[in-house]
Design an enzyme around this catalytic site. Structure first.
Site, PDB file in Angstrom:
ATOM      1  N   HIS A  44     -36.412   9.322   4.243  1.00 19.04           N
ATOM      2  CA  HIS A  44     -35.292   9.580   5.171  1.00 19.04           C
ATOM      3  C   HIS A  44     -34.338   8.396   5.156  1.00 19.04           C
ATOM      4  O   HIS A  44     -33.799   8.014   6.189  1.00 19.04           O
ATOM      5  CB  HIS A  44     -35.803   9.786   6.593  1.00 19.04           C
ATOM      6  N   HIS A  72     -36.431  18.074   2.299  1.00 20.37           N
ATOM      7  CA  HIS A  72     -37.487  17.614   1.391  1.00 20.37           C
ATOM      8  C   HIS A  72     -37.946  18.728   0.462  1.00 20.37           C
ATOM      9  O   HIS A  72     -39.051  18.681  -0.074  1.00 20.37           O
ATOM     10  CB  HIS A  72     -38.685  17.107   2.196  1.00 20.37           C
TER      11      HIS A  72
END
Lengths: 330, 330
Positions: free
Chosen positions: A216, A54
């Site tokens: 995700h 991320h």
């Protein structure tokens, strides 16, 4: 999938090494995959973290005015409690430690366990949980809403409060106020590819997008056809505005790229978002357009809205200096 | 291709509107697609620009410590001379204007013409040409080497010199020194897609990359198979180091994402770049890892090396505050 890596097992360590080399402000504790400030700050310490993939979250937010430590798990996997404990120990200056946790079951479990372990060693630890994603009530890896890009606002506000000498209770209260006032909603045009997997987590059609997808590859709200920027802005914003009352208020807006969408498109989307907000009497106080919490090379974006009061405006504008967000007004 | 746009004809204007809304520091002159600082600065003015699609370049570098104006052409197309003239007029504070031009035939022609036109109106205008890309001697749109991400270092150093009160001759000399000391080399894993075209400019195989590709899909040096990060770092760096003598010096390094490559991979690449430099006795003074001069959503990256002397180090570290690069040391 052509990835600039050496070995899929080493991506997190090598990335964190690269991050450390890229900033004199941070240090990488290799044994535990923790990024900390080079010099321990004499204030309430703030620690965040979670799965990798991320970036710049969260290692990129360690530095003056934001975090003191970020604990990195494997790609999309929670870091272990022991690593979080090591992070707490490394940054605790005796004034207490606040953990900022994104609402994923693994993170909640491991960060809470770390809090208990650190407290047994005498540390004073509090935590807050960010669940800004309004897309779905529960998800693959979370009970309750997911924590996504709105988390970066929580880092910023809590970080500024701590830097200004706030007590642990005050810093926690600011973090909680940010959480209470932030909502996000995302969309994705394709799956990202995990380095260790090597193929897409799911497939979307030529003209298909997914509204409300997680960071995700978790399922979103619905699949639909590709939209114009103005339509997409409305879809994302509508859901955020339905969820929380922003009417008549001043807000900070984040148009966050998920990694594979060009800045050009993010600015075009932001232009539409601002138009809608303006028509609804919601004033943009500050905005951030860029890649703040990504999902590897996923094409797509999320939109976050933070309702501001005067204290929050001041904290938002306070200087910070990190790899992911540096602020300095002239 | 799923692009977050409204209409391919409007992407530049809508993007620049979004940029303007995202920063209180800049103003968008809609008639000419020029981004300028909100308040004219009483100093030598610096103007750059070129085709769009390279964001944050160049509008994102307008602000304190960098540019005074950026003139935006259509996607990958040079802006007209008239727009450059308007930009010069808008920022000229009577202390002279420096144009920083990337070496593409269209830009050279239009910026030079603008210089002549502005001089007829009494402005004092100088220019420098950036040609940092060591990949190929000539290219599709350039006679001589192409100007790519190293240009951002030229913006930064010249910007700092101007902010510090340098004369036009001094600011130009600093810009030229940066140009003389910077070399870049890139690679790409796929074509980008122009909004008005809707399909890839070329195709690479599943495991194929192109070394030395330009930022407008221009051909590079060779096509080869995908490499590991350490191999790729060596390929890019070798060519840069063969071209210019960096031995024993201090450098600034930029690992620049072209738009579609995740930050994780850029940090992994930087980690390898730094290792090679360190083994060769070249010291990294500062580094920048991120998306500084992109090619829409192209996956790939470029590497730039700037040899520094003490004046350049000081200028590099001077504070700046723009959408694309904000610097503030604590």
């Amino acid at each position: 999938m052509k990835k600039i890596i050496n070995n899929s097992n080493d991506v997190v360590k090598e990335m964190l090494q690269g991050m450390e080399k890229a900033s004199p402000q941070i240090r990488y504790i290799k044994e535990h995959d923790v990024i900390v400030r080079t010099k321990k700050a004499d204030k309430v310490a703030i620690l965040s973290g979670g799965g990798s993939g991320h970036e710049p979250a969260h290692g990129g937010y360690v530095g003056y005015g934001m975090l003191d430590a970020a604990v990195a798990g494997n790609v999309f996997a929670s870091p272990g409690a022991d690593a979080v404990v090591k992070g707490i120990e490394a940054v605790d200056a005796g004034k207490g430690v606040l953990l900022i946790i994104k609402n994923y079951s693994g993170d909640i479990m491991n960060f809470q366990m770390a809090k208990e372990l650190a407290e047994m060693d005498g540390a004073q630890v509090e935590y807050v949980v960010v669940k800004d994603d309004v897309a779905v009530p529960d998800s693959t890896y979370s009970a309750g809403r997911r924590g996504i890009a709105g988390t970066v606002f929580v880092h910023k506000l809590a970080g500024a409060k701590a830097e200004a000498g706030g007590t642990l209770a005050e810093v926690k209260a600011v973090a909680q106020k940010a959480i209470d006032n932030v909502r996000s909603m995302g969309t994705s045009m394709a799956s990202c590819v995990l380095p260790g997997v090597g193929k897409a987590g799911f497939t979307l059609g030529e003209d298909e997008i997914e509204i409300g997808m997680g960071i995700h590859n978790e399922p979103g709200l619905e699949r639909t056809t590709m939209k114009r920027a103005d339509e997409l802005a409305k879809i994302l914003l509508d859901r955020v505005l339905e969820d929380y009352d922003y009417s008549g208020s001043e807000v900070a807006v984040m148009v966050n790229g998920l990694g594979g969408t060009p800045l050009m498109e993010l600015y075009i989307l932001y232009n539409e978002v601002e138009k809608i907000l303006s028509r609804q009497g919601i004033t943009v106080y500050r905005s951030l357009v860029g890649n703040f919490m990504t999902s590897l090379e996923m094409p797509g974006c999320s939109l976050s809205l933070l309702k501001l009061d005067s204290e929050m405006k001041e904290l938002l504008d306070a200087p910070c200096s990190t790899l992911g967000w540096t602020q300095f007004h002239v």
